[in-house]
Motif scaffolding. Structure first.
Motif, PDB file in Angstrom:
ATOM      1  N   UNK A 269       0.810  -1.211   0.000  1.00 18.82           N
ATOM      2  CA  UNK A 269       0.000   0.000   0.000  1.00 18.82           C
ATOM      3  C   UNK A 269       0.847   1.268   0.000  1.00 18.82           C
ATOM      4  N   UNK A 270       2.135   1.162   0.377  1.00 21.00           N
ATOM      5  CA  UNK A 270       2.978   2.357   0.381  1.00 21.00           C
ATOM      6  C   UNK A 270       4.450   1.978   0.431  1.00 21.00           C
ATOM      7  N   UNK A 271       5.270   2.883  -0.105  1.00 22.98           N
ATOM      8  CA  UNK A 271       6.722   2.773  -0.015  1.00 22.98           C
ATOM      9  C   UNK A 271       7.181   3.931   0.862  1.00 22.98           C
ATOM     10  N   UNK A 272       8.058   3.641   1.835  1.00 23.20           N
ATOM     11  CA  UNK A 272       8.523   4.647   2.793  1.00 23.20           C
ATOM     12  C   UNK A 272      10.044   4.667   2.848  1.00 23.20           C
ATOM     13  N   UNK A 273      10.590   5.804   3.274  1.00 20.73           N
ATOM     14  CA  UNK A 273      11.988   5.843   3.669  1.00 20.73           C
ATOM     15  C   UNK A 273      12.076   5.189   5.047  1.00 20.73           C
ATOM     16  N   UNK A 274      13.234   4.678   5.396  1.00 20.74           N
ATOM     17  CA  UNK A 274      13.386   3.934   6.644  1.00 20.74           C
ATOM     18  C   UNK A 274      13.083   4.722   7.893  1.00 20.74           C
TER      19      UNK A 274
END
Length: 94
Positions: A48-53
């Motif tokens: 559902x989403x791509x995030x930075x760490x």
């Protein structure tokens, strides 16, 4: 006599557990991954989403991915971009 042996063994186990907990508390936490994907719940668990760490709004259903995988996911579907940490900008996917 057996009860004394059992009590001594329990005491040793408790002392070892305390020692291991102290050692673990002194270890620095592992750094967050550079990139994460957030998966939905339920069957299929689609991304559902791509995030930075370092993104804190990422939910509990996250798993680390490499930069190439994050970039591939963002180029396939720009709707996966987290609007707070903007991984597309950092990865050069615009």
């Amino acid at each position: 006599m057996r009860e004394q042996d059992l009590a001594r063994a329990r005491s040793w186990c408790d002392a070892e557990e305390r020692r291991l907990a102290e050692v673990a508390a002194r270890q620095p936490p592992s750094p967050p991954p550079d990139w994460m994907v957030e998966q939905g719940i339920g069957q299929g668990r689609r991304i559902v989403a791509v995030h930075q760490g370092h993104c804190r709004p990422a939910g509990p259903q996250v798993k680390p991915v490499g930069a190439d995988e994050a970039r591939r996911l963002l180029t396939m579907d720009t709707g996966l971009t987290c609007q707070l940490c903007r991984p597309d900008t950092e990865l050069g996917v615009l």
